[in-house]
Design a protein around this motif. Structure first.
Motif, PDB file in Angstrom:
ATOM      1  N   THR A  32     -25.788  -7.932  29.057  1.00 29.87           N
ATOM      2  CA  THR A  32     -24.811  -8.711  28.302  1.00 29.87           C
ATOM      3  C   THR A  32     -25.135  -8.701  26.814  1.00 29.87           C
ATOM      4  N   LYS A  33     -26.396  -8.892  26.488  1.00 23.77           N
ATOM      5  CA  LYS A  33     -26.828  -8.966  25.084  1.00 23.77           C
ATOM      6  C   LYS A  33     -27.256  -7.608  24.531  1.00 23.77           C
ATOM      7  N   GLY A  34     -27.452  -6.624  25.431  1.00 19.14           N
ATOM      8  CA  GLY A  34     -27.792  -5.275  24.983  1.00 19.14           C
ATOM      9  C   GLY A  34     -29.216  -5.120  24.479  1.00 19.14           C
ATOM     10  N   HIS A  35     -30.192  -5.699  25.184  1.00 17.10           N
ATOM     11  CA  HIS A  35     -31.570  -5.508  24.759  1.00 17.10           C
ATOM     12  C   HIS A  35     -32.527  -5.520  25.951  1.00 17.10           C
ATOM     13  N   ILE A  36     -33.737  -5.044  25.687  1.00 19.85           N
ATOM     14  CA  ILE A  36     -34.809  -5.069  26.673  1.00 19.85           C
ATOM     15  C   ILE A  36     -35.633  -6.318  26.407  1.00 19.85           C
ATOM     16  N   CYS A  37     -35.803  -7.134  27.420  1.00 20.72           N
ATOM     17  CA  CYS A  37     -36.592  -8.351  27.265  1.00 20.72           C
ATOM     18  C   CYS A  37     -38.062  -7.957  27.092  1.00 20.72           C
ATOM     19  N   PRO A  38     -38.799  -8.662  26.247  1.00 20.66           N
ATOM     20  CA  PRO A  38     -40.155  -8.237  25.892  1.00 20.66           C
ATOM     21  C   PRO A  38     -41.219  -8.432  26.968  1.00 20.66           C
ATOM     22  N   ARG A  39     -40.972  -9.265  27.956  1.00 21.82           N
ATOM     23  CA  ARG A  39     -41.992  -9.532  28.976  1.00 21.82           C
ATOM     24  C   ARG A  39     -42.115  -8.361  29.936  1.00 21.82           C
ATOM     25  N   HIS A  40     -43.337  -8.092  30.392  1.00 21.46           N
ATOM     26  CA  HIS A  40     -43.620  -7.012  31.337  1.00 21.46           C
ATOM     27  C   HIS A  40     -44.215  -7.608  32.610  1.00 21.46           C
ATOM     28  N   PHE A  41     -43.859  -7.014  33.746  1.00 16.16           N
ATOM     29  CA  PHE A  41     -44.323  -7.500  35.041  1.00 16.16           C
ATOM     30  C   PHE A  41     -44.866  -6.327  35.839  1.00 16.16           C
ATOM     31  N   LEU A  42     -45.842  -6.603  36.699  1.00 18.30           N
ATOM     32  CA  LEU A  42     -46.436  -5.536  37.509  1.00 18.30           C
ATOM     33  C   LEU A  42     -45.545  -5.120  38.666  1.00 18.30           C
ATOM     34  N   THR A  43     -44.691  -6.047  39.147  1.00 15.44           N
ATOM     35  CA  THR A  43     -43.792  -5.751  40.260  1.00 15.44           C
ATOM     36  C   THR A  43     -42.438  -6.405  40.013  1.00 15.44           C
ATOM     37  N   ILE A  44     -41.443  -5.949  40.755  1.00 15.23           N
ATOM     38  CA  ILE A  44     -40.125  -6.587  40.681  1.00 15.23           C
ATOM     39  C   ILE A  44     -40.215  -8.012  41.196  1.00 15.23           C
ATOM     40  N   ASN A  45     -40.985  -8.223  42.237  1.00 14.12           N
ATOM     41  CA  ASN A  45     -41.149  -9.568  42.781  1.00 14.12           C
ATOM     42  C   ASN A  45     -41.755 -10.512  41.744  1.00 14.12           C
ATOM     43  N   GLU A  46     -42.697 -10.025  40.970  1.00 11.76           N
ATOM     44  CA  GLU A  46     -43.291 -10.841  39.904  1.00 11.76           C
ATOM     45  C   GLU A  46     -42.222 -11.226  38.877  1.00 11.76           C
ATOM     46  N   ALA A  47     -41.315 -10.312  38.568  1.00 13.94           N
ATOM     47  CA  ALA A  47     -40.231 -10.606  37.628  1.00 13.94           C
ATOM     48  C   ALA A  47     -39.314 -11.693  38.193  1.00 13.94           C
ATOM     49  N   LEU A  48     -38.999 -11.606  39.479  1.00 21.86           N
ATOM     50  CA  LEU A  48     -38.143 -12.618  40.104  1.00 21.86           C
ATOM     51  C   LEU A  48     -38.855 -13.972  40.164  1.00 21.86           C
ATOM     52  N   MET A  49     -40.155 -13.965  40.364  1.00 17.44           N
ATOM     53  CA  MET A  49     -40.917 -15.217  40.351  1.00 17.44           C
ATOM     54  C   MET A  49     -40.857 -15.864  38.970  1.00 17.44           C
ATOM     55  N   ASP A  50     -40.783 -15.033  37.933  1.00 13.69           N
ATOM     56  CA  ASP A  50     -40.654 -15.556  36.576  1.00 13.69           C
ATOM     57  C   ASP A  50     -39.320 -16.294  36.416  1.00 13.69           C
ATOM     58  N   LEU A  51     -38.259 -15.771  37.039  1.00 11.29           N
ATOM     59  CA  LEU A  51     -36.976 -16.475  37.000  1.00 11.29           C
ATOM     60  C   LEU A  51     -37.087 -17.830  37.688  1.00 11.29           C
ATOM     61  N   GLU A  52     -37.816 -17.881  38.784  1.00 11.84           N
ATOM     62  CA  GLU A  52     -38.017 -19.148  39.497  1.00 11.84           C
ATOM     63  C   GLU A  52     -38.737 -20.158  38.606  1.00 11.84           C
ATOM     64  N   LYS A  53     -39.702 -19.669  37.827  1.00  8.43           N
ATOM     65  CA  LYS A  53     -40.421 -20.540  36.891  1.00  8.43           C
ATOM     66  C   LYS A  53     -39.453 -21.134  35.867  1.00  8.43           C
ATOM     67  N   TYR A  54     -38.533 -20.300  35.374  1.00  8.17           N
ATOM     68  CA  TYR A  54     -37.561 -20.768  34.389  1.00  8.17           C
ATOM     69  C   TYR A  54     -36.578 -21.772  34.999  1.00  8.17           C
ATOM     70  N   ILE A  55     -36.301 -21.649  36.287  1.00  6.12           N
ATOM     71  CA  ILE A  55     -35.460 -22.646  36.959  1.00  6.12           C
ATOM     72  C   ILE A  55     -36.177 -23.987  36.963  1.00  6.12           C
ATOM     73  N   LYS A  56     -37.452 -23.988  37.309  1.00  3.98           N
ATOM     74  CA  LYS A  56     -38.235 -25.232  37.320  1.00  3.98           C
ATOM     75  C   LYS A  56     -38.323 -25.865  35.946  1.00  3.98           C
ATOM     76  N   GLU A  57     -38.322 -25.030  34.900  1.00  8.00           N
ATOM     77  CA  GLU A  57     -38.391 -25.525  33.520  1.00  8.00           C
ATOM     78  C   GLU A  57     -37.020 -25.943  32.985  1.00  8.00           C
ATOM     79  N   GLY A  58     -35.957 -25.662  33.734  1.00  8.40           N
ATOM     80  CA  GLY A  58     -34.612 -26.018  33.305  1.00  8.40           C
ATOM     81  C   GLY A  58     -33.964 -25.028  32.346  1.00  8.40           C
ATOM     82  N   LYS A  59     -34.584 -23.891  32.121  1.00  8.14           N
ATOM     83  CA  LYS A  59     -34.024 -22.887  31.220  1.00  8.14           C
ATOM     84  C   LYS A  59     -32.971 -22.032  31.908  1.00  8.14           C
TER      85      LYS A  59
END
Length: 70
Positions: A32-59
């Protein structure tokens, strides 16, 4: 290719997760915004877990798989 719709408090974006060939890490590609997010993850599952963290933080309100029709 799998896409995700991310619903945030003030907007919605479509992202995908791509592997970086240089270091074999994964990053979100914000289509949507046309960019690569700066965070790097070792696995796809780790990336999805990061989304879960942002849900808990309300972001992020929610995210779900999204079919992009071309």
């Amino acid at each position: 290719m799998l896409y995700y719709k991310i619903v945030r408090p003030h907007d919605e974006v479509i992202v995908s997760i791509f592997r970086n060939k240089n270091d074999n890490t994964y990053s979100f590609i914000n289509l949507t915004k046309g960019h690569i997010c700066p965070r790097h993850f070792l696995t796809i599952n780790e990336a999805l877990m990061d989304l879960e963290k942002y849900i808990k933080e309300g972001k992020i309100i929610k995210y779900y798989p999204y079919e992009v029709k071309i």
